[in-house]
Scaffold this motif. Structure first.
Motif, short mmCIF file in Angstrom:
data_model
loop_
_atom_site.label_atom_id
_atom_site.label_comp_id
_atom_site.label_asym_id
_atom_site.label_seq_id
_atom_site.Cartn_x
_atom_site.Cartn_y
_atom_site.Cartn_z
N ALA A 94 -41.98 5.44 10.68
CA ALA A 94 -41.68 4.39 9.70
C ALA A 94 -42.60 4.49 8.50
O ALA A 94 -42.18 4.33 7.35
CB ALA A 94 -41.82 3.01 10.36
N GLY A 95 -43.90 4.78 8.75
CA GLY A 95 -44.83 4.96 7.64
C GLY A 95 -44.42 6.11 6.73
O GLY A 95 -44.47 5.98 5.51
N MET A 96 -44.01 7.23 7.34
CA MET A 96 -43.57 8.37 6.52
C MET A 96 -42.29 8.04 5.78
O MET A 96 -42.09 8.46 4.62
CB MET A 96 -43.40 9.59 7.42
N GLY A 97 -41.38 7.28 6.42
CA GLY A 97 -40.15 6.87 5.75
C GLY A 97 -40.43 5.99 4.55
O GLY A 97 -39.80 6.14 3.49
N LEU A 98 -41.37 5.06 4.69
CA LEU A 98 -41.74 4.19 3.57
C LEU A 98 -42.33 5.01 2.42
O LEU A 98 -42.09 4.72 1.24
CB LEU A 98 -42.75 3.13 4.04
N PHE A 99 -43.11 6.02 2.77
CA PHE A 99 -43.69 6.89 1.74
C PHE A 99 -42.62 7.65 0.98
O PHE A 99 -42.61 7.71 -0.26
CB PHE A 99 -44.69 7.85 2.37
N LEU A 100 -41.69 8.23 1.73
CA LEU A 100 -40.61 8.99 1.09
C LEU A 100 -39.71 8.12 0.23
O LEU A 100 -39.14 8.57 -0.78
CB LEU A 100 -39.79 9.71 2.16
N ALA B 75 -49.41 8.63 4.80
CA ALA B 75 -48.35 7.72 5.25
C ALA B 75 -48.28 7.68 6.77
O ALA B 75 -48.05 6.63 7.37
CB ALA B 75 -47.01 8.18 4.68
N LEU B 76 -48.51 8.83 7.41
CA LEU B 76 -48.50 8.86 8.88
C LEU B 76 -49.58 7.95 9.44
O LEU B 76 -49.34 7.18 10.37
CB LEU B 76 -48.70 10.31 9.34
N PHE B 77 -50.77 8.01 8.86
CA PHE B 77 -51.85 7.17 9.35
C PHE B 77 -51.66 5.70 8.98
O PHE B 77 -52.14 4.82 9.68
CB PHE B 77 -53.21 7.68 8.84
N PHE B 78 -50.93 5.44 7.89
CA PHE B 78 -50.58 4.06 7.56
C PHE B 78 -49.76 3.44 8.69
O PHE B 78 -50.02 2.31 9.11
CB PHE B 78 -49.79 4.03 6.24
N GLY B 79 -48.77 4.18 9.17
CA GLY B 79 -47.98 3.69 10.29
C GLY B 79 -48.77 3.64 11.58
O GLY B 79 -48.61 2.73 12.39
N LEU B 80 -49.67 4.59 11.74
CA LEU B 80 -50.47 4.66 12.96
C LEU B 80 -51.33 3.42 13.15
O LEU B 80 -51.36 2.81 14.22
CB LEU B 80 -51.35 5.91 12.91
N LYS B 81 -52.03 3.01 12.08
CA LYS B 81 -52.95 1.88 12.22
C LYS B 81 -52.20 0.58 12.48
O LYS B 81 -52.72 -0.32 13.15
CB LYS B 81 -53.84 1.76 10.99
N GLN C 201 -44.41 6.11 22.44
CA GLN C 201 -43.17 5.94 21.69
C GLN C 201 -43.36 4.96 20.54
O GLN C 201 -42.83 5.16 19.43
CB GLN C 201 -42.05 5.45 22.62
N THR C 202 -44.12 3.89 20.79
CA THR C 202 -44.38 2.90 19.73
C THR C 202 -45.18 3.53 18.59
O THR C 202 -44.88 3.33 17.41
CB THR C 202 -45.13 1.69 20.30
N LEU C 203 -46.21 4.29 18.94
CA LEU C 203 -47.01 4.96 17.92
C LEU C 203 -46.17 5.94 17.12
O LEU C 203 -46.26 6.01 15.89
CB LEU C 203 -48.19 5.67 18.58
#
Length: 455
Positions: free
Chosen positions: A445-451, A120-126, A437-439
């Motif tokens: 946000a990616g981790m939030g969507l996963f949770l 999920a972290l890398f989902f938000g990262l990309k 900060q954006t990254l």
């Protein structure tokens, strides 16, 4: 071997140079545009080592070369100030923090990258990376496209490489020819960008004179060529002979050696080439994983081309042979890094004396400026290629009426990836929020969507 530690002409000791280049290496976030701007601020504005005109002349040459212009520019300036040792220190320190960081992140990704919260972290990262690449197009375009002719050349380069599959070397050669002929005829459309005023030359420590070690010499050129070709290619030959051409280490050594020669236009152009070959030809990783690797490189110091270390790691990790996977991955990563950066030192140490000699040649300076314009089109190509593969789950190859490109299947859009990319773009362009900060926000946000069970 004895090395001179203090240059008589400019008074900058080697010890001070090491401190400055170490500082530059640790601050080298933000991709090539950010790295070049930061290097300019420290070397030209703060330390006043060289004048603005000299910095930009070196930059145009580095953008002509295959490989990362930021690292090559550091090597060039280090060589100008303290000969070969200075170039090795500047170029080596520039990539050292990235080597350490990407190695650690590659191990984490290989072990846990496809599991739960890390994925999920890398989902938000990309998603955030897409916005950062678009910003790089804008920043480099503003800096490099100073005339209508240069903007048109950038547009033509993008159309040629994205829609028509024209090779980048062909685009580079055509752009250089256009800039050379235009400047030779007195047209200012491709005049070298820079202020280069006489008072700036006088204020800088090196000035505008050519140091004795920067004078071209056929004997020196032959010696440099033999040494650096051996440094680069002897390990490649040894691996091919001992492991055979089908071994993954042989494939890494040969592929990235070829890449070092044929991929022009700096880090973004290299990434476009590597992403397409590593994903579609060798199947070492997926487009999404390539974006994850780019995200790693964006969040760590050093050139974006350090993503190639991640590619080499995954390639060897997934085909380790008799080695433990992590050991194979580490060796594959270091091998990819070696054959990527050894040629960079060759290009600078061999070519820089001749580039110094032509600084006053308007026609050749025009050719270098035109190449800068073409590079902007290539960066735009990378941004769109990554956007298509990150936001859409499916693409279809288009080969008709002379066109050759991948078109997205609109019904396969990934809503959350699209939403995070838009949010990241708004954060960067509208609210001027910094890259880190954006990254961080996009990863959260990616981790939030996963949770929340959304992805």
């Amino acid at each position: 071997m004895h090395f001179q530690t203090t240059a008589r002409d400019h008074g900058v000791s080697l010890a001070e140079a090491i401190r400055v280049w170490g500082r530059i290496a640790l601050l080298s976030f933000g991709g090539p545009a950010g790295q070049i701007a930061m290097m300019h601020r420290i070397v030209v504005d703060e330390k006043k080592w060289i004048p603005d005109s000299r910095f930009l002349h070196a930059l145009n040459y580095c953008m002509l070369l295959p490989g990362p212009e930021g690292q090559q520019l550091a090597t060039y300036i280090g060589w100008l100030m303290h000969r070969t040792l200075g170039g090795l220190i500047a170029g080596g320190l520039f990539i050292l923090p990235g080597i350490v960081s990407i190695m650690g992140l590659s191990i984490i990704y290989a072990l846990w990258g496809n599991v739960g919260i890390v994925g999920a972290l890398f989902f938000g990262l990309k998603a955030a990376v897409l916005a950062i690449v678009v910003e790089a197009v804008v920043r480099i375009g503003k800096r490099g496209l100073k005339s209508t002719a240069m903007r048109l050349l950038a547009a033509a380069s993008f159309i040629g490489i994205f829609f028509l599959a024209v090779s980048f070397p062909a685009i580079i050669l055509a752009s250089a020819l256009i800039g050379y002929v235009s400047a030779a005829r007195g047209n200012l459309a491709f005049a070298a960008v820079g202020h280069g005023a006489a008072h700036e030359d006088r204020e800088s420590l090196l000035g505008n004179e050519t140091p004795a070690h920067a004078l071209p010499s056929g004997k020196r050129a032959l010696r440099v060529s033999l040494i650096w070709l051996a440094v680069w290619l002897v390990p490649v030959a040894a691996i091919l002979i001992t492991a055979g051409p089908e071994n993954v280490f042989s494939q890494i050594a040969v592929f990235f050696s070829k890449m070092a020669v044929v991929t022009f236009g700096g880090a973004y152009a290299v990434l476009a080439y590597v992403a397409q070959r590593a994903v579609e030809t060798y199947h070492w990783l997926t487009p999404a994983e390539m974006l994850n690797g780019l995200g790693m490189a964006e969040t760590t110091p050093g050139p974006l081309i350090m993503v190639l270390q991640f590619v080499g790691f995954l390639a060897a990790f997934r085909s380790p042979g008799e080695l433990p996977p992590l050991v194979a991955g580490a060796l594959g990563a270091l091998l990819a890094t070696w054959v990527t950066f050894a040629p960079c030192f060759l290009w600078i140490f061999l070519g820089a004396p001749y580039i110094e000699k032509v600084r006053q040649n308007k026609a050749l300076s025009g050719a270098l400026a035109a190449i800068t314009a073409a590079v902007v089109g290539v960066i735009l190509n990378l941004a769109i290629w990554f956007a298509i593969h990150a936001i859409f789950r499916e693409t279809v190859a288009v080969h008709a009426h002379g066109l050759s490109f991948d078109a997205p299947v609109l019904t396969s859009v990934d809503f959350w990836s699209f939403a995070l990319s838009v949010a990241s773009a708004v954060a960067i362009f509208r609210f001027r929020i910094g890259m880190l900060q954006t990254l961080a926000g996009s990863c959260a946000a990616g981790m939030g969507l996963f949770l929340a069970g959304a992805i």
